[in-house]
Design a protein around this motif. Structure first.
Motif, PDB file in Angstrom:
ATOM      1  N   UNK A 281      49.703  43.283  32.043  1.00  0.00           N
ATOM      2  CA  UNK A 281      48.508  42.908  32.796  1.00  0.00           C
ATOM      3  C   UNK A 281      47.516  42.130  31.927  1.00  0.00           C
ATOM      4  N   UNK A 282      47.470  42.424  30.637  1.00  0.00           N
ATOM      5  CA  UNK A 282      46.623  41.654  29.706  1.00  0.00           C
ATOM      6  C   UNK A 282      47.102  40.205  29.637  1.00  0.00           C
ATOM      7  N   UNK A 283      48.419  40.041  29.504  1.00  0.00           N
ATOM      8  CA  UNK A 283      48.987  38.685  29.459  1.00  0.00           C
ATOM      9  C   UNK A 283      48.714  37.938  30.761  1.00  0.00           C
ATOM     10  N   UNK A 284      48.878  38.644  31.896  1.00  0.00           N
ATOM     11  CA  UNK A 284      48.626  38.011  33.199  1.00  0.00           C
ATOM     12  C   UNK A 284      47.154  37.604  33.332  1.00  0.00           C
ATOM     13  N   UNK A 285      46.243  38.470  32.850  1.00  0.00           N
ATOM     14  CA  UNK A 285      44.812  38.165  32.940  1.00  0.00           C
ATOM     15  C   UNK A 285      44.455  36.948  32.097  1.00  0.00           C
ATOM     16  N   UNK A 286      45.036  36.853  30.908  1.00  0.00           N
ATOM     17  CA  UNK A 286      44.779  35.702  30.031  1.00  0.00           C
ATOM     18  C   UNK A 286      45.279  34.405  30.667  1.00  0.00           C
ATOM     19  N   UNK A 287      46.440  34.481  31.315  1.00  0.00           N
ATOM     20  CA  UNK A 287      46.995  33.304  31.994  1.00  0.00           C
ATOM     21  C   UNK A 287      46.101  32.882  33.159  1.00  0.00           C
ATOM     22  N   UNK A 288      45.627  33.885  33.923  1.00  0.00           N
ATOM     23  CA  UNK A 288      44.758  33.596  35.071  1.00  0.00           C
ATOM     24  C   UNK A 288      43.422  32.997  34.623  1.00  0.00           C
ATOM     25  N   UNK A 289      42.895  33.451  33.487  1.00  0.00           N
ATOM     26  CA  UNK A 289      41.625  32.918  32.991  1.00  0.00           C
ATOM     27  C   UNK A 289      41.731  31.436  32.658  1.00  0.00           C
ATOM     28  N   UNK A 290      42.888  31.031  32.143  1.00  0.00           N
ATOM     29  CA  UNK A 290      43.080  29.627  31.759  1.00  0.00           C
ATOM     30  C   UNK A 290      42.991  28.691  32.969  1.00  0.00           C
ATOM     31  N   UNK A 291      43.439  29.195  34.135  1.00  0.00           N
ATOM     32  CA  UNK A 291      43.465  28.308  35.310  1.00  0.00           C
ATOM     33  C   UNK A 291      42.386  28.589  36.328  1.00  0.00           C
ATOM     34  N   UNK A 292      41.437  29.508  36.002  1.00  0.00           N
ATOM     35  CA  UNK A 292      40.410  29.878  36.970  1.00  0.00           C
ATOM     36  C   UNK A 292      39.060  29.270  36.584  1.00  0.00           C
ATOM     37  N   UNK A 293      38.428  28.575  37.561  1.00  0.00           N
ATOM     38  CA  UNK A 293      37.133  27.938  37.309  1.00  0.00           C
ATOM     39  C   UNK A 293      35.968  28.691  37.966  1.00  0.00           C
ATOM     40  N   UNK A 294      36.265  29.490  38.984  1.00  0.00           N
ATOM     41  CA  UNK A 294      35.215  30.219  39.681  1.00  0.00           C
ATOM     42  C   UNK A 294      34.663  31.319  38.778  1.00  0.00           C
ATOM     43  N   UNK A 295      33.343  31.300  38.516  1.00  0.00           N
ATOM     44  CA  UNK A 295      32.730  32.232  37.569  1.00  0.00           C
ATOM     45  C   UNK A 295      32.830  33.687  38.029  1.00  0.00           C
ATOM     46  N   UNK A 296      32.666  33.902  39.314  1.00  0.00           N
ATOM     47  CA  UNK A 296      32.737  35.277  39.827  1.00  0.00           C
ATOM     48  C   UNK A 296      34.141  35.854  39.619  1.00  0.00           C
ATOM     49  N   UNK A 297      35.163  35.013  39.889  1.00  0.00           N
ATOM     50  CA  UNK A 297      36.547  35.448  39.692  1.00  0.00           C
ATOM     51  C   UNK A 297      36.835  35.677  38.209  1.00  0.00           C
ATOM     52  N   UNK A 298      36.279  34.799  37.374  1.00  0.00           N
ATOM     53  CA  UNK A 298      36.492  34.920  35.933  1.00  0.00           C
ATOM     54  C   UNK A 298      35.909  36.251  35.411  1.00  0.00           C
ATOM     55  N   UNK A 299      34.736  36.626  35.943  1.00  0.00           N
ATOM     56  CA  UNK A 299      34.123  37.897  35.533  1.00  0.00           C
ATOM     57  C   UNK A 299      34.984  39.089  35.941  1.00  0.00           C
ATOM     58  N   UNK A 300      35.556  39.000  37.123  1.00  0.00           N
ATOM     59  CA  UNK A 300      36.421  40.090  37.595  1.00  0.00           C
ATOM     60  C   UNK A 300      37.671  40.188  36.724  1.00  0.00           C
ATOM     61  N   UNK A 301      38.235  39.032  36.382  1.00  0.00           N
ATOM     62  CA  UNK A 301      39.445  39.024  35.534  1.00  0.00           C
ATOM     63  C   UNK A 301      39.113  39.565  34.149  1.00  0.00           C
ATOM     64  N   UNK A 302      37.945  39.162  33.607  1.00  0.00           N
ATOM     65  CA  UNK A 302      37.541  39.649  32.279  1.00  0.00           C
ATOM     66  C   UNK A 302      37.345  41.169  32.281  1.00  0.00           C
ATOM     67  N   UNK A 303      36.796  41.664  33.376  1.00  0.00           N
ATOM     68  CA  UNK A 303      36.577  43.114  33.486  1.00  0.00           C
ATOM     69  C   UNK A 303      37.919  43.859  33.450  1.00  0.00           C
TER      70      UNK A 303
END
Length: 358
Positions: A57-79
């Motif tokens: 799930x850490x690897x998946x979150x890092x991959x998702x962060x690279x392709x995500x521009x929406x700040x709200x989504x990025x905060x959720x992924x970082x959490x």
């Protein structure tokens, strides 16, 4: 560590497969051994499975962060990422503890021996209170307590008492109770109000079952039968039911009189003698492994003062780990889990530190 964990995962899957084989289910001894191994491996496998899931799930979150521009989504992924990172650190520590070498006696029942020491009648009274403390603790764990022998004094004290505690993991917890226990209080017989210090000794021995080879030669034993003494039920003082065993090579004398049947008392006496002989063998092994013994909490020197019960201040201090708690009444009523948990944690920390040095 992770190579070992992968090997254990493979072994767990092999066991699960074997348990469904007709040749295994028909062999009770083999089936029992596999079930025991499965039970031992289950917490390790569960923790390692969760660890791998969190890493994925850490690897998946890092991959998702690279392709995500929406700040709200990025905060959720970082959490989610931070939560999984925290959990991975917790699981790594948990797995290190789970992989520590297990004491082969941890799952065994125990025989506990309490003896009054310095302090005369006050020591005997305290021995009886510690006995009741352990009985209450055993009841809280849903363990069964069976008295093997007791030597009582008229005012409610005990010069000595031996008893068996039967229950899952009894030795894994009770082994930390071995040693000298000290009480500080004003005895009821003290008119001047002076605080007295008395001591008792506690020995916790694993029950010797069929997987331990303790040979007792008949010529090394003298068996005496006699009438039981002290308080007893109907017939206890009118038949030769009490049994005393003397082991010549060690000088150990054990006595059992709690049953009406001589055969039952003899069986209890032999169980106690075997436990004492095995305990001597363990002590000798610990002496030979001095460095290991120093890194363990509560499984070493029986002459070590391990705990003080101070009644005027309402405190209990465990000297091995520097723990002091102010709930003496609860402790004397069997609430000793906090102390045992602290001993277990200190023991694990010492073993992990030892492993880190190697």
């Amino acid at each position: 560590m992770f190579d070992k964990l992968e090997d254990l995962l493979i072994r767990f899957e092999e066991i699960m497969g074997e348990l469904h084989e007709p040749t295994v289910t028909g062999n009770q001894e083999r089936f029992r051994k596999l079930m025991k191994e499965q039970s031992d491996l289950t917490p390790i496998v569960n923790a390692y499975t969760e660890y791998k899931k969190c890493k994925t799930e850490i690897e998946d979150s890092l991959t998702m962060l690279e392709g995500e521009n929406d700040e709200e989504m990025r905060e959720m992924i970082k959490e989610t990422l931070n939560e999984n990172k925290r959990r991975v650190e917790e699981l790594e520590q948990e797995l290190k503890v789970l992989l520590l070498p297990r004491d082969p006696n941890d799952d065994k029942n125990v025989i506990v021996e309490i003896r009054a020491g310095a302090g005369g009648d006050e020591s005997a009274l305290f021995a009886a209170e510690i006995y009741r403390m352990y009985v209450h603790y055993a009841e809280s764990q849903r363990w069964r307590v069976e008295t093997l022998n007791v030597d009582e004094i008229g005012i409610g004290g005990m010069k000595e008492v031996q008893f068996m505690i039967t229950g899952q993991g009894a030795y894994s917890k009770m082994k930390y109770e071995s040693g000298v226990h000290r009480v500080q209080r004003v005895p009821e017989t003290e008119s001047g109000g002076r605080i007295h210090t008395s001591t008792i000794s506690v020995a916790v021995m694993p029950e010797v079952d069929e997987d331990i080879d303790i040979v007792i030669d008949e010529k090394d034993i003298r068996v005496d039968v006699m009438r039981a003494s002290g308080n007893g039920g109907q017939c206890v003082n009118t038949t030769d039911s009490a049994v005393r065993l003397t082991h010549y090579p060690t000088g150990i004398v054990v006595y059992s009189q709690t049953e009406k049947s001589q055969l039952q008392n003899k069986a209890k006496a032999f169980a106690l003698l075997k436990a004492k002989l095995y305990d001597i063998e363990q002590q000798q092994r610990h002496d030979a492994e001095a460095e290991l013994r120093r890194s363990q909490i509560g499984t070493g020197d029986r002459s070590e003062k391990i705990r003080t019960y101070n009644f005027p201040q309402g405190r209990v201090t465990d000297h091995r780990i520097g723990l002091t708690i102010y709930k003496l009444d609860k402790v004397m009523n069997g609430d000793i889990q906090e102390i045992l948990d602290a001993c277990i944690a200190a023991d694990q920390a010492a073993k992990l530190a030892k492993m880190g040095e190697n």
